[in-house]
Design a protein around this motif. Structure first.
Motif, short mmCIF file in Angstrom:
data_model
loop_
_atom_site.label_atom_id
_atom_site.label_comp_id
_atom_site.label_asym_id
_atom_site.label_seq_id
_atom_site.Cartn_x
_atom_site.Cartn_y
_atom_site.Cartn_z
N ARG A 24 0.87 -1.17 0.00
CA ARG A 24 0.00 0.00 0.00
C ARG A 24 0.91 1.23 0.00
NH1 ARG A 24 -4.91 0.06 3.78
NH2 ARG A 24 -5.59 -1.33 2.13
N VAL A 25 0.76 2.01 -1.05
CA VAL A 25 1.62 3.17 -1.27
C VAL A 25 0.76 4.42 -1.25
CG1 VAL A 25 3.22 4.25 -2.88
CG2 VAL A 25 3.16 1.76 -2.69
N TYR A 26 1.21 5.42 -0.55
CA TYR A 26 0.49 6.69 -0.49
C TYR A 26 1.27 7.74 -1.27
CZ TYR A 26 -2.19 4.56 3.26
OH TYR A 26 -2.98 3.73 4.00
N ALA A 32 -0.03 22.22 -9.84
CA ALA A 32 -0.10 21.96 -11.28
C ALA A 32 1.18 21.39 -11.87
CB ALA A 32 -0.48 23.25 -12.00
N LEU A 33 1.86 20.49 -11.46
CA LEU A 33 1.57 19.26 -10.79
C LEU A 33 2.86 18.78 -10.16
CD1 LEU A 33 -0.58 17.01 -10.22
CD2 LEU A 33 0.25 15.91 -12.25
N LYS A 34 2.83 18.62 -8.88
CA LYS A 34 3.92 17.99 -8.15
C LYS A 34 3.35 16.73 -7.52
CE LYS A 34 6.61 22.06 -6.97
NZ LYS A 34 7.20 22.85 -5.88
N VAL A 35 4.11 15.65 -7.61
CA VAL A 35 3.69 14.38 -7.04
C VAL A 35 4.70 13.98 -5.97
CG1 VAL A 35 3.15 11.96 -7.49
CG2 VAL A 35 2.59 13.69 -9.20
N TYR A 36 4.19 13.70 -4.79
CA TYR A 36 5.03 13.30 -3.67
C TYR A 36 4.73 11.86 -3.30
CZ TYR A 36 5.53 18.35 -3.20
OH TYR A 36 5.78 19.68 -3.43
N LEU A 37 5.77 11.08 -3.13
CA LEU A 37 5.64 9.68 -2.74
C LEU A 37 6.03 9.56 -1.27
CD1 LEU A 37 5.42 6.59 -3.26
CD2 LEU A 37 7.80 6.68 -4.02
N TYR A 38 5.14 9.01 -0.48
CA TYR A 38 5.43 8.73 0.93
C TYR A 38 6.18 7.41 0.97
CZ TYR A 38 4.63 8.30 5.98
OH TYR A 38 4.78 8.18 7.34
N THR A 39 7.43 7.43 1.39
CA THR A 39 8.28 6.25 1.27
C THR A 39 8.12 5.24 2.40
OG1 THR A 39 10.12 7.44 2.30
CG2 THR A 39 10.01 7.44 -0.12
N ARG A 40 7.25 5.52 3.36
CA ARG A 40 6.96 4.50 4.39
C ARG A 40 5.83 3.62 3.85
NH1 ARG A 40 7.38 6.32 10.45
NH2 ARG A 40 6.95 4.11 10.48
N ILE A 41 6.21 2.70 3.02
CA ILE A 41 5.27 1.85 2.29
C ILE A 41 4.84 0.69 3.18
CG2 ILE A 41 5.07 0.33 0.29
CD1 ILE A 41 7.11 2.27 -1.08
N LEU A 42 3.56 0.38 3.15
CA LEU A 42 3.02 -0.69 3.97
C LEU A 42 2.96 -2.00 3.19
CD1 LEU A 42 -0.01 1.15 5.63
CD2 LEU A 42 2.29 0.81 6.58
N ALA A 43 3.23 -3.10 3.88
CA ALA A 43 3.01 -4.44 3.35
C ALA A 43 1.85 -5.03 4.14
CB ALA A 43 4.27 -5.28 3.51
N LEU A 44 0.77 -5.38 3.44
CA LEU A 44 -0.42 -5.93 4.08
C LEU A 44 -0.51 -7.41 3.75
CD1 LEU A 44 -0.93 -2.80 3.46
CD2 LEU A 44 -3.23 -3.34 4.11
N ILE A 112 8.44 2.35 -7.93
CA ILE A 112 7.14 2.96 -7.62
C ILE A 112 7.16 4.43 -8.02
CG2 ILE A 112 5.61 3.64 -5.73
CD1 ILE A 112 6.49 0.92 -4.38
N GLY A 113 8.26 5.12 -7.73
CA GLY A 113 8.39 6.52 -8.12
C GLY A 113 8.32 6.69 -9.63
N GLU A 114 9.00 5.81 -10.37
CA GLU A 114 8.96 5.85 -11.84
C GLU A 114 7.55 5.60 -12.37
OE1 GLU A 114 11.86 3.10 -13.37
OE2 GLU A 114 13.46 4.01 -12.15
N ILE A 115 6.87 4.63 -11.78
CA ILE A 115 5.51 4.30 -12.22
C ILE A 115 4.57 5.47 -11.95
CG2 ILE A 115 3.52 2.81 -11.74
CD1 ILE A 115 5.64 0.54 -11.28
N LEU A 116 4.68 6.08 -10.77
CA LEU A 116 3.86 7.26 -10.47
C LEU A 116 4.14 8.38 -11.46
CD1 LEU A 116 3.92 7.58 -6.58
CD2 LEU A 116 1.92 7.27 -8.03
N SER A 117 5.40 8.61 -11.73
CA SER A 117 5.78 9.66 -12.68
C SER A 117 5.17 9.40 -14.06
CB SER A 117 7.30 9.73 -12.77
OG SER A 117 7.71 10.63 -13.76
N GLU A 118 5.33 8.19 -14.55
CA GLU A 118 4.79 7.84 -15.87
C GLU A 118 3.27 7.90 -15.89
OE1 GLU A 118 6.54 7.45 -18.71
OE2 GLU A 118 8.23 8.06 -17.44
N THR A 119 2.64 7.51 -14.80
CA THR A 119 1.17 7.54 -14.73
C THR A 119 0.66 8.97 -14.82
OG1 THR A 119 1.13 5.52 -13.42
CG2 THR A 119 -0.82 6.93 -13.31
N PHE A 120 1.26 9.87 -14.04
CA PHE A 120 0.80 11.26 -14.06
C PHE A 120 1.18 11.96 -15.37
CE2 PHE A 120 -0.01 10.51 -9.60
CZ PHE A 120 -1.16 11.25 -9.40
N LYS A 121 2.32 11.62 -15.95
CA LYS A 121 2.67 12.17 -17.27
C LYS A 121 1.61 11.77 -18.30
CE LYS A 121 7.67 12.29 -16.75
NZ LYS A 121 8.93 11.63 -17.15
N ALA A 122 1.24 10.50 -18.28
CA ALA A 122 0.22 10.02 -19.22
C ALA A 122 -1.11 10.72 -18.98
CB ALA A 122 0.06 8.51 -19.09
#
Length: 136
Positions: A24-26, A32-44, A112-122
């Protein structure tokens, strides 16, 4: 190693049980547009250890596959760990015979950071479906 996590579903041996889990990643998208990744990622984790289903079992249990904590109300936070707490745990995927290392966790966070970046770019390239609202 970077593409391994996208291609394989794997389990971790944690506290002597073989359980599936999801991450679980937050993140926050701001302005307009900055994306921040919270690096305390949870494993459920699943509440039931994973075992291969029996051949011919027409009604296999789904419990070993369910990792959402809302389905495990009797466990509280017992099935939740921080991703970096899993360093040193055995990886149980087929073909793997090693432990999760800090480099693996760092690689996952980078992916995860790369995927978020590519997702928001798209999303930004398709303004019909995604529109940034900037603050005044």
């Amino acid at each position: 190693m970077s593409n391994v996590y996208r291609q394989k579903l794997y389990a971790i041996q944690s506290d002597a049980s073989h359980t599936k889990f999801h991450l679980r990643v937050y993140c926050v998208a701001s302005g307009a547009l900055k994306v921040y990744l919270y690096t305390r990622i949870l494993a459920l984790f699943s509440s039931v250890p994973f075992v291969l289903p029996e051949t011919g079992d027409s009604n296999p249990s789904l419990a070993p596959h369910l990792t959402n904590t809302s389905l495990q109300t009797d466990r509280g936070e017992a099935g939740v760990r921080l991703l970096n707490e899993l360093v040193g745990c055995q990886i149980l995927s087929s073909g793997w015979d090693r432990k999760l290392m800090e480099e693996d966790v760092n690689d996952l966070v980078n992916q995860i950071g790369e995927i978020l970046s590519e997702t928001f770019k798209a999303a930004l390239e398709n303004p019909v479906h995604f529109q940034v609202i900037s603050r005044l």
